[in-house]
Design a protein around this motif. Structure first.
Motif, PDB file in Angstrom:
ATOM      1  N   TYR A  24       0.955  -1.411   0.038  1.00  0.00           N
ATOM      2  CA  TYR A  24      -0.082   0.066  -0.023  1.00  0.00           C
ATOM      3  C   TYR A  24       0.986   1.246   0.065  1.00  0.00           C
ATOM      4  O   TYR A  24       1.769   1.298   0.628  1.00  0.00           O
ATOM      5  N   VAL A  25       0.249   2.290  -0.714  1.00  0.00           N
ATOM      6  CA  VAL A  25       0.928   3.558  -0.619  1.00  0.00           C
ATOM      7  C   VAL A  25       0.070   4.584  -0.211  1.00  0.00           C
ATOM      8  O   VAL A  25      -1.182   4.627  -0.881  1.00  0.00           O
ATOM      9  N   GLY A  29       1.847   8.075   4.740  1.00  0.00           N
ATOM     10  CA  GLY A  29       2.916   6.688   4.843  1.00  0.00           C
ATOM     11  C   GLY A  29       4.259   7.100   5.220  1.00  0.00           C
ATOM     12  O   GLY A  29       4.465   8.330   5.183  1.00  0.00           O
ATOM     13  N   SER A  30       5.015   6.242   5.275  1.00  0.00           N
ATOM     14  CA  SER A  30       6.599   6.497   5.526  1.00  0.00           C
ATOM     15  C   SER A  30       7.238   5.364   4.561  1.00  0.00           C
ATOM     16  O   SER A  30       6.973   4.003   4.651  1.00  0.00           O
ATOM     17  N   LYS A  39       0.674   0.137   7.893  1.00  0.00           N
ATOM     18  CA  LYS A  39       1.753   1.154   7.667  1.00  0.00           C
ATOM     19  C   LYS A  39       2.092   1.235   6.410  1.00  0.00           C
ATOM     20  O   LYS A  39       3.110   0.313   5.880  1.00  0.00           O
ATOM     21  N   PRO A  40       1.707   1.904   5.369  1.00  0.00           N
ATOM     22  CA  PRO A  40       1.912   2.139   4.195  1.00  0.00           C
ATOM     23  C   PRO A  40       3.071   2.920   3.727  1.00  0.00           C
ATOM     24  O   PRO A  40       3.723   3.532   4.476  1.00  0.00           O
ATOM     25  N   PHE A  41       3.697   2.632   2.407  1.00  0.00           N
ATOM     26  CA  PHE A  41       4.874   3.436   1.780  1.00  0.00           C
ATOM     27  C   PHE A  41       4.239   4.738   1.706  1.00  0.00           C
ATOM     28  O   PHE A  41       3.191   5.092   1.539  1.00  0.00           O
ATOM     29  N   ASN A  45       8.057   5.252  -5.677  1.00  0.00           N
ATOM     30  CA  ASN A  45       9.334   4.995  -5.918  1.00  0.00           C
ATOM     31  C   ASN A  45       9.461   3.928  -5.012  1.00  0.00           C
ATOM     32  O   ASN A  45      10.136   2.843  -5.343  1.00  0.00           O
ATOM     33  N   LYS A  46       9.223   4.005  -3.424  1.00  0.00           N
ATOM     34  CA  LYS A  46       9.741   3.036  -2.878  1.00  0.00           C
ATOM     35  C   LYS A  46       8.759   1.555  -3.046  1.00  0.00           C
ATOM     36  O   LYS A  46       9.474   0.393  -2.840  1.00  0.00           O
ATOM     37  N   ALA A  47       7.648   1.722  -3.145  1.00  0.00           N
ATOM     38  CA  ALA A  47       6.778   0.523  -3.778  1.00  0.00           C
ATOM     39  C   ALA A  47       7.469  -0.202  -5.162  1.00  0.00           C
ATOM     40  O   ALA A  47       7.591  -1.244  -5.174  1.00  0.00           O
ATOM     41  N   ASN A  48       8.028   0.674  -5.968  1.00  0.00           N
ATOM     42  CA  ASN A  48       8.440   0.298  -7.082  1.00  0.00           C
ATOM     43  C   ASN A  48       9.772  -0.554  -6.868  1.00  0.00           C
ATOM     44  O   ASN A  48       9.921  -1.586  -7.237  1.00  0.00           O
TER      45      ASN A  48
END
Length: 65
Positions: A24-25, A29-30, A39-41, A45-48
């Motif tokens: 999840y983004v 989030g962080s 606790k999402p991103f 870019n982080k998810a990728n």
């Protein structure tokens, strides 16, 4: 016997691949979080960087300033 083994192996492989991870983004989030629903991103870019083929990324609504 080989045909049954090949079929069973292909079926097992397809089953394993159909259950990819879910991330999840969200704007609140962080990028140091786990990427879970609770606790999402913070960024795509982080998810990728963490996703693999078969994974799902959900982008939650919100407003970022």
């Amino acid at each position: 016997m080989d045909k049954r083994f090949t079929f069973a192996f292909a079926l097992a492989l397809a089953t394993v691949q159909s259950f990819g991870a879910v991330y999840y983004v969200a704007t609140d989030g962080s990028d140091s979080a786990a990427g879970s629903k609770d606790k999402p991103f913070a960024t795509l870019n982080k998810a990728n960087k963490v996703v693999a083929a078969g994974d799902t990324v959900w982008i939650r609504g919100g407003i970022s300033f």
